[in-house]
Design a protein around this motif. Structure first.
Motif, mmCIF file in Angstrom:
data_model
loop_
_atom_site.group_PDB
_atom_site.id
_atom_site.type_symbol
_atom_site.label_atom_id
_atom_site.label_comp_id
_atom_site.label_asym_id
_atom_site.label_seq_id
_atom_site.Cartn_x
_atom_site.Cartn_y
_atom_site.Cartn_z
ATOM 1 N N LEU A 97 6.142 -7.039 -13.174
ATOM 2 C CA LEU A 97 5.060 -7.196 -14.158
ATOM 3 C C LEU A 97 4.215 -8.418 -13.821
ATOM 4 O O LEU A 97 2.970 -8.347 -13.826
ATOM 5 C CB LEU A 97 5.637 -7.324 -15.566
ATOM 6 N N ALA A 98 4.860 -9.538 -13.528
ATOM 7 C CA ALA A 98 4.117 -10.753 -13.176
ATOM 8 C C ALA A 98 3.221 -10.510 -11.975
ATOM 9 O O ALA A 98 2.056 -10.931 -11.941
ATOM 10 C CB ALA A 98 5.095 -11.896 -12.897
ATOM 11 N N ARG A 99 3.750 -9.807 -10.973
ATOM 12 C CA ARG A 99 2.961 -9.516 -9.768
ATOM 13 C C ARG A 99 1.761 -8.638 -10.118
ATOM 14 O O ARG A 99 0.643 -8.878 -9.648
ATOM 15 C CB ARG A 99 3.857 -8.839 -8.729
ATOM 16 N N SER A 100 1.966 -7.622 -10.956
ATOM 17 C CA SER A 100 0.868 -6.720 -11.308
ATOM 18 C C SER A 100 -0.201 -7.419 -12.133
ATOM 19 O O SER A 100 -1.373 -7.017 -12.104
ATOM 20 C CB SER A 100 1.413 -5.516 -12.076
ATOM 21 N N LEU A 101 0.165 -8.454 -12.855
ATOM 22 C CA LEU A 101 -0.802 -9.191 -13.667
ATOM 23 C C LEU A 101 -1.607 -10.196 -12.850
ATOM 24 O O LEU A 101 -2.571 -10.770 -13.347
ATOM 25 C CB LEU A 101 -0.086 -9.923 -14.806
ATOM 26 N N GLY A 102 -1.205 -10.443 -11.604
ATOM 27 C CA GLY A 102 -1.942 -11.365 -10.748
ATOM 28 C C GLY A 102 -1.390 -12.770 -10.712
ATOM 29 O O GLY A 102 -2.062 -13.685 -10.211
ATOM 30 N N VAL A 103 -0.167 -12.981 -11.210
ATOM 31 C CA VAL A 103 0.444 -14.309 -11.183
ATOM 32 C C VAL A 103 0.940 -14.592 -9.761
ATOM 33 O O VAL A 103 1.611 -13.752 -9.164
ATOM 34 C CB VAL A 103 1.622 -14.389 -12.172
ATOM 35 N N PRO A 104 0.617 -15.750 -9.175
ATOM 36 C CA PRO A 104 1.138 -16.081 -7.840
ATOM 37 C C PRO A 104 2.659 -16.087 -7.838
ATOM 38 O O PRO A 104 3.290 -16.504 -8.812
ATOM 39 C CB PRO A 104 0.576 -17.483 -7.573
ATOM 40 N N MET A 105 3.251 -15.644 -6.734
ATOM 41 C CA MET A 105 4.697 -15.512 -6.676
ATOM 42 C C MET A 105 5.422 -16.798 -6.290
ATOM 43 O O MET A 105 6.552 -17.010 -6.681
ATOM 44 C CB MET A 105 5.078 -14.388 -5.701
ATOM 45 N N GLY A 106 4.824 -17.672 -5.507
ATOM 46 C CA GLY A 106 5.488 -18.908 -5.112
ATOM 47 C C GLY A 106 5.476 -19.937 -6.235
ATOM 48 O O GLY A 106 4.534 -20.001 -7.030
ATOM 49 N N ALA A 107 6.523 -20.761 -6.296
ATOM 50 C CA ALA A 107 6.629 -21.755 -7.365
ATOM 51 C C ALA A 107 5.482 -22.757 -7.320
ATOM 52 O O ALA A 107 4.900 -23.104 -8.358
ATOM 53 C CB ALA A 107 7.977 -22.486 -7.265
ATOM 54 N N VAL A 108 5.124 -23.217 -6.119
ATOM 55 C CA VAL A 108 4.037 -24.202 -6.006
ATOM 56 C C VAL A 108 2.706 -23.571 -6.389
ATOM 57 O O VAL A 108 1.936 -24.132 -7.188
ATOM 58 C CB VAL A 108 3.975 -24.775 -4.573
ATOM 59 N N ALA A 109 2.408 -22.398 -5.841
ATOM 60 C CA ALA A 109 1.126 -21.742 -6.134
ATOM 61 C C ALA A 109 1.012 -21.399 -7.608
ATOM 62 O O ALA A 109 -0.053 -21.555 -8.220
ATOM 63 C CB ALA A 109 0.984 -20.477 -5.285
ATOM 64 N N ALA A 110 2.103 -20.928 -8.209
ATOM 65 C CA ALA A 110 2.059 -20.580 -9.628
ATOM 66 C C ALA A 110 1.873 -21.820 -10.498
ATOM 67 O O ALA A 110 1.118 -21.798 -11.478
ATOM 68 C CB ALA A 110 3.336 -19.841 -10.017
ATOM 69 N N ALA A 111 2.557 -22.911 -10.142
ATOM 70 C CA ALA A 111 2.396 -24.147 -10.915
ATOM 71 C C ALA A 111 0.984 -24.709 -10.772
ATOM 72 O O ALA A 111 0.406 -25.208 -11.742
ATOM 73 C CB ALA A 111 3.437 -25.173 -10.458
ATOM 74 N N ARG A 112 0.405 -24.604 -9.579
ATOM 75 C CA ARG A 112 -0.977 -25.060 -9.389
ATOM 76 C C ARG A 112 -1.938 -24.205 -10.221
ATOM 77 O O ARG A 112 -2.925 -24.703 -10.769
ATOM 78 C CB ARG A 112 -1.378 -24.997 -7.916
ATOM 79 N N ALA A 113 -1.661 -22.911 -10.326
ATOM 80 C CA ALA A 113 -2.504 -22.044 -11.152
ATOM 81 C C ALA A 113 -2.419 -22.427 -12.627
ATOM 82 O O ALA A 113 -3.411 -22.333 -13.358
ATOM 83 C CB ALA A 113 -2.099 -20.580 -10.961
ATOM 84 N N VAL A 114 -1.247 -22.859 -13.068
ATOM 85 C CA VAL A 114 -1.107 -23.336 -14.450
ATOM 86 C C VAL A 114 -2.026 -24.527 -14.696
ATOM 87 O O VAL A 114 -2.683 -24.634 -15.733
ATOM 88 C CB VAL A 114 0.356 -23.713 -14.746
ATOM 89 N N LEU A 115 -2.090 -25.431 -13.716
ATOM 90 C CA LEU A 115 -2.870 -26.659 -13.870
ATOM 91 C C LEU A 115 -4.365 -26.431 -13.669
ATOM 92 O O LEU A 115 -5.193 -27.011 -14.380
ATOM 93 C CB LEU A 115 -2.369 -27.713 -12.882
#
Length: 290
Positions: A97-115
């Motif tokens: 589900l996360a992948r289909s919604l467009g959330v980055p899969m790597g911890a660093v990339a996902a955390a950077r997207a949060v910021l």
């Protein structure tokens, strides 16, 4: 620092157990870029309390699809989804589900997207028991696949890797399978589809799409399309393949004999009737810009 830049980081216990290193990396990146309050709930009740006491902090979930769904469901029940965007750092084994919604899969990339990311508003399916569907609804709910067999030692005998009780069961299954008139399932196995076709009445915006006299294999309801949600009904094929029935609407009612349904990663039912309504732009998810 603006109050909206403060984060409530809720780390799901399953994520901590499954991949502690990714959790640590995500926490370090988030803490370096914003004022963070980190919560480590031990179960669903503590998870719910942490979200309820978030104040004006932006909620960030570190976990898999189930943790995201839990957060969206809790915030929906609090009628708080309109006031805050949800952020996710995907950690765990169930991430489709996360992948289909467009959330980055790597911890660093996902955390950077949060910021550095931006909020994207999305539609939500809400049923008459106040349950929510983020990605897709499936009827009937198919059983989970069988677990993988035990690994075989390199150069060893595959039968030797099986425990004695399993070898005994498999021997019994082979014996019984040779007798006519009976089907015996191996322990832990599940059929690929329901044992019989479903008979359901499906209405979209008050218009009948299929009735009880038409056996069907599956139904899917997917929000987020122009006009509401897309409903696809696959009739049982007799001879030539039957074409799927399609409709788009904002209100979908399913009724008939007891049925189960899969809402994203969760299974509901059995129920005899259920209605889902599209709530447009009901929730926001922080995603990378562009």
């Amino acid at each position: 620092m603006a109050l909206s830049d403060q984060l409530l980081v809720v780390i799901d216990p399953v994520a901590r157990r499954s991949d502690g290193e990714s959790v640590r990396i995500a926490k370090d990146v988030l803490s370096a870029g914003a004022a963070t309050k980190v919560c480590l709930p031990d179960g669903p009740e503590e998870f719910a309390r942490a979200l309820a006491r978030r104040g004006s902090r932006r909620p960030v979930v570190v976990g898999d699809d189930r943790a995201l769904l839990r957060a969206v469901s809790l915030l929906h029940r609090q009628r708080a989804l309109g006031a805050c965007a949800v952020s996710l750092v995907p950690v765990g084994g169930v991430l489709s589900l996360a992948r289909s919604l467009g959330v980055p899969m790597g911890a660093v990339a996902a955390a950077r997207a949060v910021l550095d990311g931006a909020e994207r508003r999305m539609d939500l399916l809400v049923d008459d028991s106040d349950g929510v569907v983020v990605g897709a609804l499936r009827i009937p709910s198919l059983p989970a696949p069988s677990p993988s067999p035990a690994p075989v030692p390199l150069g060893g005998d595959p039968a030797a890797a099986r425990p004695p009780w399993l070898r005994t069961c498999q021997s019994l299954v082979r014996t019984l399978a040779s007798r006519p008139g009976r089907l015996v399932a191996a322990p832990g196995s599940a059929p690929a589809r329901p044992s019989r076709p479903a008979r359901l009445r499906i209405e979209v915006d008050g218009e009948l799409l299929v009735d009880l006299d038409q056996p069907i294999e599956a139904v899917s309801v997917t929000p987020g399309v122009p006009g509401g949600a897309e409903v696809v009904v696959r009739p049982v094929s007799v001879g030539a393949a039957a074409a799927p029935l399609r409709a788009v609407g904002r209100r979908v009612t399913v009724s008939g004999t007891d049925f189960r349904y899969r809402a994203d990663a969760l299974v509901g039912g059995p129920v005899r009737t259920r209605t889902w309504v599209v709530w447009e732009g009901a929730w926001g998810l922080t995603l990378p810009v562009g």
